[in-house]
Design an enzyme around this catalytic site. Structure first.
Site, PDB file in Angstrom:
ATOM      1  N   LYS A 188       9.306  27.550-104.476  1.00  0.00           N
ATOM      2  CA  LYS A 188       9.168  26.823-105.738  1.00  0.00           C
ATOM      3  C   LYS A 188      10.411  26.987-106.610  1.00  0.00           C
ATOM      4  O   LYS A 188      10.802  26.063-107.340  1.00  0.00           O
ATOM      5  CB  LYS A 188       7.927  27.289-106.493  1.00  0.00           C
ATOM      6  CG  LYS A 188       6.604  26.882-105.844  1.00  0.00           C
ATOM      7  CD  LYS A 188       6.415  25.384-105.794  1.00  0.00           C
ATOM      8  CE  LYS A 188       4.999  25.018-105.346  1.00  0.00           C
ATOM      9  NZ  LYS A 188       4.835  23.549-105.199  1.00  0.00           N
ATOM     10  N   TYR A 214       1.815  35.438-103.718  1.00  0.00           N
ATOM     11  CA  TYR A 214       2.434  34.102-103.677  1.00  0.00           C
ATOM     12  C   TYR A 214       3.672  34.110-102.779  1.00  0.00           C
ATOM     13  O   TYR A 214       4.025  33.100-102.177  1.00  0.00           O
ATOM     14  CB  TYR A 214       2.767  33.636-105.088  1.00  0.00           C
ATOM     15  CG  TYR A 214       2.892  32.139-105.230  1.00  0.00           C
ATOM     16  CD1 TYR A 214       1.854  31.294-104.847  1.00  0.00           C
ATOM     17  CD2 TYR A 214       4.045  31.560-105.744  1.00  0.00           C
ATOM     18  CE1 TYR A 214       1.965  29.924-104.975  1.00  0.00           C
ATOM     19  CE2 TYR A 214       4.169  30.196-105.884  1.00  0.00           C
ATOM     20  CZ  TYR A 214       3.124  29.382-105.495  1.00  0.00           C
ATOM     21  OH  TYR A 214       3.238  28.016-105.624  1.00  0.00           O
TER      22      TYR A 214
END
Length: 255
Positions: free
Chosen positions: A162, A155
């Site tokens: 995020k 990720y």
């Protein structure tokens, strides 16, 4: 289903029927919301408009959220068409594909910039443009993921983006609360979207999620959509600056 008739919502980030934005759009439509739906560019126009045409009364707008001129243009169109806004949904995230393949330590300066510009700054830019149209208050909703808090293999820079997005939600909530505008994030479990397919090991991620989550299954688009309807409604009138998990409970587990 909650009744949101008379409410106007603009949703950014529709790509195709697998988009989380599509799950949200469908639920907002069921609730009676007037919908303005934005897709990124000409390449995505045909598929996005094909979906939007299945929702009577919904209208399509093109907007690249990394372009301030396009943001200004689309909000001028929204003001002329609707006169007001009640709900803004930011379902936008992007990082260059190569940044999701190598170790995080090899993140490039440009990849870091792009991920944060498109995935985080766009929420600030859209909120700033939407606020003057939310004269009666409103609800701003964005989408985040557990990779903001814990390391999720592959990720990479999106996890850092995020995390920045979640902090942005809190700062925007503090700024816009005086206008009765609420800002919240939904942290959805992994869903096989177009964007998610660019993450290495997605199948393993989905399997691990289903195995470990208390509900022993993956998250569905419609569940995220239902939570967005709640956040858009008066039932959430006292909720702002929060991250709400829709992940079958995965985030509560230690292992």
């Amino acid at each position: 289903m909650l009744n949101l008739e008379g409410k106007v919502a603009v949703v950014f980030g529709l790509a195709n029927k697998r988009s989380i934005a599509w799950g949200i759009v469908q639920k907002l439509h069921e609730a009676g919301t007037k919908l303005a739906i934005s897709y990124q560019n000409e390449r995505m126009k045909a598929e996005a408009e094909g979906l939007i045409n299945d929702l009577p009364g919904a209208e399509a707008f093109q907007c690249d959220v990394s372009n301030d001129a396009e943001i200004d243009q689309v909000f001028a169109q929204l003001k002329e068409r609707y006169g007001k806004l009640d709900v803004l949904v930011h379902s936008v995230a992007f990082a260059p594909a190569e940044e999701l393949k190598n170790d995080f330590v090899h993140t490039s300066r440009e990849g870091f910039r792009v991920a944060h510009d498109v995935s985080v700054y766009s929420l600030i830019a859209l909120s700033r443009a939407a606020a003057p149209l939310m004269s009666e208050g409103g609800s701003i909703i964005t989408l985040t993921y557990y990779g903001a808090e814990k390391v999720v293999p592959h990720y990479n820079v999106m996890g850092v983006a995020k995390a920045a997005l979640e902090a942005t939600v809190r700062y925007l909530a503090a700024d816009l609360g005086k206008q009765n505008i609420r800002v919240n994030a939904i942290s959805a479990g992994p869903i096989k979207t177009l964007a998610a397919r660019g993450i290495g090991g997605l199948s393993d991620m989905l399997k691990a999620h289903a195995d470990r989550a208390p509900l022993h299954r993956n998250t569905e688009q419609a569940e995220v959509g239902s939570t967005a309807v709640y956040l858009a409604s008066q039932l959430a009138s006292g909720v702002t600056g929060e991250v709400i998990y829709v992940d079958s409970g995965y985030n509560i587990m230690g292992f």
